[in-house]
Design a protein around this motif. Structure first.
Motif, PDB file in Angstrom:
ATOM      1  N   THR A 171       2.380  -2.211  -8.988  1.00  0.00           N
ATOM      2  CA  THR A 171       2.771  -3.572  -8.632  1.00  0.00           C
ATOM      3  C   THR A 171       1.797  -4.084  -7.574  1.00  0.00           C
ATOM      4  OG1 THR A 171       5.070  -2.953  -9.039  1.00  0.00           O
ATOM      5  CG2 THR A 171       4.710  -4.971  -7.776  1.00  0.00           C
ATOM      6  N   LYS A 172       1.094  -5.133  -7.929  1.00  0.00           N
ATOM      7  CA  LYS A 172       0.040  -5.621  -7.030  1.00  0.00           C
ATOM      8  C   LYS A 172       0.484  -6.918  -6.351  1.00  0.00           C
ATOM      9  CE  LYS A 172      -4.816  -6.872  -7.082  1.00  0.00           C
ATOM     10  NZ  LYS A 172      -6.029  -6.971  -7.855  1.00  0.00           N
ATOM     11  N   MET A 225      -0.344  -0.987  -5.960  1.00  0.00           N
ATOM     12  CA  MET A 225      -0.907  -1.541  -7.201  1.00  0.00           C
ATOM     13  C   MET A 225      -1.219  -0.475  -8.253  1.00  0.00           C
ATOM     14  SD  MET A 225      -4.645  -2.920  -6.040  1.00  0.00           S
ATOM     15  CE  MET A 225      -5.825  -1.952  -5.126  1.00  0.00           C
ATOM     16  N   ILE A 235      -5.640 -12.444   0.192  1.00  0.00           N
ATOM     17  CA  ILE A 235      -4.287 -12.532  -0.374  1.00  0.00           C
ATOM     18  C   ILE A 235      -3.320 -13.186   0.623  1.00  0.00           C
ATOM     19  CG2 ILE A 235      -2.334 -11.168  -1.219  1.00  0.00           C
ATOM     20  CD1 ILE A 235      -4.368  -9.299  -2.514  1.00  0.00           C
ATOM     21  N   VAL A 258       5.108  -1.909  -2.098  1.00  0.00           N
ATOM     22  CA  VAL A 258       4.438  -2.088  -3.387  1.00  0.00           C
ATOM     23  C   VAL A 258       3.083  -1.408  -3.364  1.00  0.00           C
ATOM     24  CG1 VAL A 258       5.570  -4.240  -4.061  1.00  0.00           C
ATOM     25  CG2 VAL A 258       3.490  -4.332  -2.715  1.00  0.00           C
ATOM     26  N   GLY A 292      -0.252   4.409   0.140  1.00  0.00           N
ATOM     27  CA  GLY A 292      -0.973   5.586   0.637  1.00  0.00           C
ATOM     28  C   GLY A 292      -0.121   6.259   1.697  1.00  0.00           C
ATOM     29  N   THR A 343      -7.425   6.602  -1.097  1.00  0.00           N
ATOM     30  CA  THR A 343      -7.955   7.533  -0.088  1.00  0.00           C
ATOM     31  C   THR A 343      -7.041   8.725   0.159  1.00  0.00           C
ATOM     32  OG1 THR A 343      -8.719   5.513   0.973  1.00  0.00           O
ATOM     33  CG2 THR A 343      -9.080   7.553   2.169  1.00  0.00           C
ATOM     34  N   TRP A 381      -8.615  -1.712   1.342  1.00  0.00           N
ATOM     35  CA  TRP A 381      -8.475  -3.124   0.969  1.00  0.00           C
ATOM     36  C   TRP A 381      -7.842  -3.937   2.098  1.00  0.00           C
ATOM     37  CZ3 TRP A 381      -7.736   0.966  -2.278  1.00  0.00           C
ATOM     38  CH2 TRP A 381      -8.484   0.991  -3.458  1.00  0.00           C
ATOM     39  N   SER A 385      -7.773  11.805  -1.656  1.00  0.00           N
ATOM     40  CA  SER A 385      -9.201  12.173  -1.715  1.00  0.00           C
ATOM     41  C   SER A 385      -9.688  12.772  -0.408  1.00  0.00           C
ATOM     42  CB  SER A 385     -10.042  10.924  -1.994  1.00  0.00           C
ATOM     43  OG  SER A 385      -9.501  10.204  -3.047  1.00  0.00           O
ATOM     44  N   SER A 386      -8.771  13.261   0.385  1.00  0.00           N
ATOM     45  CA  SER A 386      -9.146  13.764   1.710  1.00  0.00           C
ATOM     46  C   SER A 386      -9.584  15.222   1.621  1.00  0.00           C
ATOM     47  CB  SER A 386      -7.955  13.634   2.660  1.00  0.00           C
ATOM     48  OG  SER A 386      -7.044  14.686   2.457  1.00  0.00           O
ATOM     49  N   LYS A 441      -7.836  17.396   2.968  1.00  0.00           N
ATOM     50  CA  LYS A 441      -6.513  18.010   2.893  1.00  0.00           C
ATOM     51  C   LYS A 441      -6.204  18.884   4.107  1.00  0.00           C
ATOM     52  CE  LYS A 441      -7.438  17.718  -1.972  1.00  0.00           C
ATOM     53  NZ  LYS A 441      -7.197  16.283  -2.038  1.00  0.00           N
ATOM     54  N   GLY A 491       0.807  -1.222   0.000  1.00  0.00           N
ATOM     55  CA  GLY A 491       0.000   0.000   0.000  1.00  0.00           C
ATOM     56  C   GLY A 491       0.834   1.263   0.000  1.00  0.00           C
ATOM     57  N   GLY A 533     -13.491   9.519  -1.861  1.00  0.00           N
ATOM     58  CA  GLY A 533     -12.560   8.570  -1.259  1.00  0.00           C
ATOM     59  C   GLY A 533     -13.320   7.732  -0.257  1.00  0.00           C
ATOM     60  N   VAL A 534     -12.695   6.621   0.115  1.00  0.00           N
ATOM     61  CA  VAL A 534     -13.334   5.737   1.078  1.00  0.00           C
ATOM     62  C   VAL A 534     -12.486   5.699   2.335  1.00  0.00           C
ATOM     63  CG1 VAL A 534     -14.153   3.406   1.486  1.00  0.00           C
ATOM     64  CG2 VAL A 534     -14.241   4.346  -0.793  1.00  0.00           C
ATOM     65  N   GLY A 564      -6.942   5.488  10.722  1.00  0.00           N
ATOM     66  CA  GLY A 564      -5.902   6.524  10.726  1.00  0.00           C
ATOM     67  C   GLY A 564      -6.342   7.727   9.936  1.00  0.00           C
ATOM     68  N   LYS A 565      -5.609   8.802  10.137  1.00  0.00           N
ATOM     69  CA  LYS A 565      -5.897  10.048   9.424  1.00  0.00           C
ATOM     70  C   LYS A 565      -4.611  10.530   8.775  1.00  0.00           C
ATOM     71  CE  LYS A 565      -8.044  13.173  11.862  1.00  0.00           C
ATOM     72  NZ  LYS A 565      -9.017  13.562  10.844  1.00  0.00           N
TER      73      LYS A 565
HETATM   74  C1  LIG Z   1     -13.453  12.164   2.211  1.00  0.00           C
HETATM   75  C2  LIG Z   1     -12.297  12.023   3.154  1.00  0.00           C
HETATM   76  C3  LIG Z   1     -11.777  13.148   3.782  1.00  0.00           C
HETATM   77  C4  LIG Z   1     -10.708  13.015   4.654  1.00  0.00           C
HETATM   78  N1  LIG Z   1     -10.151  14.144   5.169  1.00  0.00           N
HETATM   79  C5  LIG Z   1      -9.106  14.043   6.007  1.00  0.00           C
HETATM   80  C6  LIG Z   1      -8.484  15.220   6.480  1.00  0.00           C
HETATM   81  O1  LIG Z   1      -8.834  16.351   6.101  1.00  0.00           O
HETATM   82  N2  LIG Z   1      -7.473  15.088   7.355  1.00  0.00           N
HETATM   83  C7  LIG Z   1      -7.038  13.866   7.780  1.00  0.00           C
HETATM   84  O2  LIG Z   1      -6.143  13.844   8.617  1.00  0.00           O
HETATM   85  N3  LIG Z   1      -7.556  12.724   7.290  1.00  0.00           N
HETATM   86  C8  LIG Z   1      -8.577  12.781   6.404  1.00  0.00           C
HETATM   87  N4  LIG Z   1      -9.123  11.647   5.873  1.00  0.00           N
HETATM   88  C9  LIG Z   1      -8.575  10.336   6.257  1.00  0.00           C
HETATM   89  C10 LIG Z   1      -7.352   9.961   5.419  1.00  0.00           C
HETATM   90  O3  LIG Z   1      -7.483  10.403   4.092  1.00  0.00           O
HETATM   91  C11 LIG Z   1      -7.144   8.449   5.432  1.00  0.00           C
HETATM   92  O4  LIG Z   1      -7.209   7.960   6.724  1.00  0.00           O
HETATM   93  C12 LIG Z   1      -5.801   8.055   4.830  1.00  0.00           C
HETATM   94  O5  LIG Z   1      -5.608   8.653   3.589  1.00  0.00           O
HETATM   95  C13 LIG Z   1      -5.715   6.535   4.697  1.00  0.00           C
HETATM   96  O6  LIG Z   1      -4.468   6.235   4.116  1.00  0.00           O
HETATM   97  P1  LIG Z   1      -4.033   4.749   3.825  1.00  0.00           P
HETATM   98  O7  LIG Z   1      -2.610   4.784   3.461  1.00  0.00           O
HETATM   99  O8  LIG Z   1      -4.420   3.882   4.981  1.00  0.00           O
HETATM  100  O9  LIG Z   1      -4.983   4.266   2.625  1.00  0.00           O
HETATM  101  P2  LIG Z   1      -4.882   4.569   1.049  1.00  0.00           P
HETATM  102  O10 LIG Z   1      -4.460   5.940   0.766  1.00  0.00           O
HETATM  103  O11 LIG Z   1      -6.180   4.147   0.467  1.00  0.00           O
HETATM  104  O12 LIG Z   1      -3.728   3.610   0.563  1.00  0.00           O
HETATM  105  C14 LIG Z   1      -3.871   2.208   0.472  1.00  0.00           C
HETATM  106  C15 LIG Z   1      -3.198   1.767  -0.804  1.00  0.00           C
HETATM  107  O13 LIG Z   1      -3.081   0.355  -0.828  1.00  0.00           O
HETATM  108  C16 LIG Z   1      -3.061  -0.026  -2.194  1.00  0.00           C
HETATM  109  N5  LIG Z   1      -3.334  -1.477  -2.286  1.00  0.00           N
HETATM  110  C17 LIG Z   1      -4.459  -2.118  -1.886  1.00  0.00           C
HETATM  111  N6  LIG Z   1      -4.354  -3.448  -2.141  1.00  0.00           N
HETATM  112  C18 LIG Z   1      -3.131  -3.639  -2.709  1.00  0.00           C
HETATM  113  C19 LIG Z   1      -2.445  -4.794  -3.210  1.00  0.00           C
HETATM  114  N7  LIG Z   1      -3.000  -6.026  -3.198  1.00  0.00           N
HETATM  115  N8  LIG Z   1      -1.202  -4.637  -3.733  1.00  0.00           N
HETATM  116  C20 LIG Z   1      -0.625  -3.412  -3.782  1.00  0.00           C
HETATM  117  N9  LIG Z   1      -1.251  -2.279  -3.331  1.00  0.00           N
HETATM  118  C21 LIG Z   1      -2.477  -2.388  -2.797  1.00  0.00           C
HETATM  119  C22 LIG Z   1      -4.152   0.840  -2.809  1.00  0.00           C
HETATM  120  O14 LIG Z   1      -4.016   0.974  -4.211  1.00  0.00           O
HETATM  121  C23 LIG Z   1      -3.974   2.154  -2.055  1.00  0.00           C
HETATM  122  O15 LIG Z   1      -3.240   3.103  -2.792  1.00  0.00           O
HETATM  123  C24 LIG Z   1     -10.166  11.735   4.955  1.00  0.00           C
HETATM  124  C25 LIG Z   1     -10.685  10.615   4.322  1.00  0.00           C
HETATM  125  C26 LIG Z   1     -11.728  10.748   3.409  1.00  0.00           C
HETATM  126  C27 LIG Z   1     -12.247   9.558   2.682  1.00  0.00           C
END
Ligand SMILES: Cc1cc2nc3c(=O)[nH]c(=O)nc-3n(C[C@H](O)[C@H](O)[C@H](O)COP(=O)(O)OP(=O)(O)OC[C@H]3O[C@@H](n4cnc5c(N)ncnc54)[C@H](O)[C@@H]3O)c2cc1C
Length: 521
Positions: free
Chosen positions: A202-203, A41, A249, A39, A19, A48, A241, A51-52, A54, A17, A347-348, A383-384
């Motif tokens: 890369t998945k 994908m 997986i 890695v 992100g 996400t 995911w 898509s925050s 910000k 991931g 975003g989710v 998390g945020k």
């Molecule tokens: C509408 C919205 C508004 C928000 N606003 C804020 C805010 O203003 N301030 C704040 O602090 N937080 C905010 N948040 C929360 C914050 O955006 C999220 O908590 C954070 O971005 C989550 O990051 P992540 O790395 O966990 O997930 P992600 O960013 O979703 O990253 C996970 C990654 O894993 C990858 N992945 C999944 N499966 C695989 C696989 N099999 N192989 C390789 N890669 C894979 C995906 O492609 C993805 O890119 C907001 C969230 C939303 C939805």
């Protein structure tokens, strides 16, 4: 023999991931001297984390859920983060208009308490309670740089001008903006500088768990070539995911799950001529933001809707657009309609499922779950953006790596004072007089001091190669491909920059074509 071979070729940490959480952990771990492979994908921050809303914020509304720990944590982080990334993050003074009709979400613990002790309030959110909340917000998180809350007479202040006449009073308080996708990319860039291997497109398709190591199969999403990796520990930072990766997986039995809550934003032409954002309370108990965005626009959001479909298929629905337009109509004299929406994104939120019934009420705090039934597996739930750095520290501490170092360490390009962007912009203009003021500021806000490296020995605009539109040049695209893992026009126009907003379809197509040709040659 097999065991020894794996021991030699295994990386310490294999992160799934790209992100903010995955890249934050990769940076911290690589800086502590661990061998790391990450890695992703798709592109970095394609889900996400781009898509925050910000914001580096404590989350004022979480106080109503008594999430004091989360709010304190996040508030304390705001200034830490601002200082290490003064290019991509900056303070903002939020305007909160007060109006007697504004109501609580009736599910919050605060609302229930108030209904019990002050039933005559009938779910209304009284001004004194908002002031109390802002007082707590000001004092909970060790605020040193950001100014405290103050009262506003909206009729006498420029921020009151775009609002309807019924709004006489309000408050202003501090939080910080962050360019979310750039935050992710710069963490990945720094991780790579410390030796991490960052593999985009890369998945992870399967994995086998051995007692002391993992055998992981990945598939390149462009060439479809498969590769096997070995790692001592997997960090599952797959965001929305996370549960799929865990069950399908990695094939680990777990009752832990994630609650997917969709949030959408719309972008409309600029609705006000000042740089302060608004936080607006609705009659349904929710709040939304209306914020200045990329000079020419206003960003409005978010919604909060349970999401049952694939996290990949996430888009702002017509209902959500209508909801946001109607919300704005309560406040602003200038009405916006769905026809004014230039762009929208969704975003989710991958929230840890704590069993509460309401999407707005699910905890925003993170949960780190370490599974030691064989080679180690650390799953990241929730998390945020604001807590990504402390999440990374906590994640690594859970794995026994606690040489914390990121607190005072600037992200690439962020080696100047928290309020030094205007000075850096002047310096850039002095070195490259052919830039316009807006162009120089944009480069500093995206690349910080690395803007000087990007422009190099250029003496004239023509030295930067083709200028596509919105001051995007060949030099900048090449920089993004060479240094920031960009591969497609979307990576450049919608994540590492937001210049796609300022280009028409033909200009976007021209960038796309040019990048495809470059990749071929
Ligand atoms: C509408 C919205 C508004 C928000 N606003 C804020 C805010 O203003 N301030 C704040 O602090 N937080 C905010 N948040 C929360 C914050 O955006 C999220 O908590 C954070 O971005 C989550 O990051 P992540 O790395 O966990 O997930 P992600 O960013 O979703 O990253 C996970 C990654 O894993 C990858 N992945 C999944 N499966 C695989 C696989 N099999 N192989 C390789 N890669 C894979 C995906 O492609 C993805 O890119 C907001 C969230 C939303 C939805």
């Amino acid at each position: 023999m097999l065991k020894e071979f794996k021991k030699d070729t295994s990386v310490d940490l294999f992160i799934i991931g790209g992100g903010v959480n995955g890249c934050g952990i990769a940076r911290d771990a690589a800086g502590q001297g661990l061998s790391v492979t990450l890695v992703e994908m798709g592109d970095l921050a394609n889900a996400t984390s781009s898509s925050s809303s910000k914001l580096f914020h404590g989350g004022l509304r979480y106080l109503e859920y008594f999430e004091f720990g989360l709010v304190r944590h996040a508030l304390t982080e705001r200034e830490t983060l601002l200082k290490v990334m003064p290019h991509i993050s900056w303070p903002m003074r939020f305007v909160m208009p007060i109006y007697p009709k504004m109501r609580f979400d009736n599910m919050t613990p605060t609302s229930r308490l108030l209904t019990m002790f002050m039933p005559w309030m009938k779910g209304r959110r009284p001004a004194w309670l908002i002031r109390l909340g802002l007082f707590i917000y000001d004092h909970l998180g060790g605020r040193k740089i950001l100014p405290a809350t103050s009262s506003l007479k909206l009729a006498e202040h420029s921020v009151g001008r775009p609002l309807k006449d019924k709004f006489h009073r309000g408050y202003e308080y501090s939080d910080c903006w962050v360019q979310d996708a750039r935050l992710v990319v710069l963490n990945a860039v720094d991780a790579a500088a410390y030796g991490a291997s960052i593999l985009t497109r890369t998945k992870v398709v399967s994995a086998t768990r051995h007692p002391t190591f993992w055998e992981i199969k990945t598939e390149d999403q462009i060439t479809k070539l498969c590769k096997t990796h070995y790692a001592h520990t997997i960090v599952n930072a797959a965001g929305p995911w996370v549960a799929d990766v865990l069950g399908q997986i990695l094939r680990v039995n777990s009752a832990e799950t994630v609650r997917l809550v969709r949030g959408s934003h719309i972008v409309v032409p600029k609705m006000f001529n000042h740089d302060q954002p608004y936080i607006l309370q609705g009659t349904d108990g929710r709040i939304i933001f209306a914020m200045p965005y990329e000079d020419e626009f206003t960003l409005i959001g978010t919604t909060d809707v349970d999401h049952d479909a694939d996290p990949r298929n996430v888009e702002c629905t017509t209902e959500e657009i209508a909801y946001l337009c109607n919300f704005m109509a309560e406040y602003f004299t200038e009405e916006i309609t769905p026809n004014d929406v230039i762009w929208s994104y969704s975003g989710v939120r991958p929230l840890y499922d704590d069993g509460v019934s309401d999407a707005s009420a699910a905890t925003r705090d993170y949960v780190l779950s370490l599974n030691t039934e064989g080679a180690y597996l650390l799953n990241i739930f929730g998390g945020k953006i604001t807590t990504y750095r402390v999440l990374a520290e906590d994640a690594l501490a859970k794995l026994g790596h606690d040489k914390t170092w990121t607190k005072g360490a600037p992200l690439p390009g962020g080696n100047f004072e928290w309020n030094g962007a205007p000075e850096q912009t002047s310096k850039l203009l002095a070195s490259y007089p052919f830039l316009s003021q807006d162009w120089a500021l944009r480069l500093i806000r995206n690349y910080g001091t690395l803007a000087f490296d990007m422009l190099g020995k250029a003496k004239h605009k023509s030295d930067l190669g083709i200028e596509f539109a919105a001051n995007l040049t060949e030099t900048e695209i090449n920089w993004l491909c060479a240094n920031e893992f960009a591969r497609t026009s979307d990576d450049v126009l919608w994540r590492r920059t937001k210049l796609g907003l300022k280009m028409n379809v033909h200009e976007i197509k021209a960038v796309d074509q040019w990048m495809i040709e470059q990749e071929r040659s």
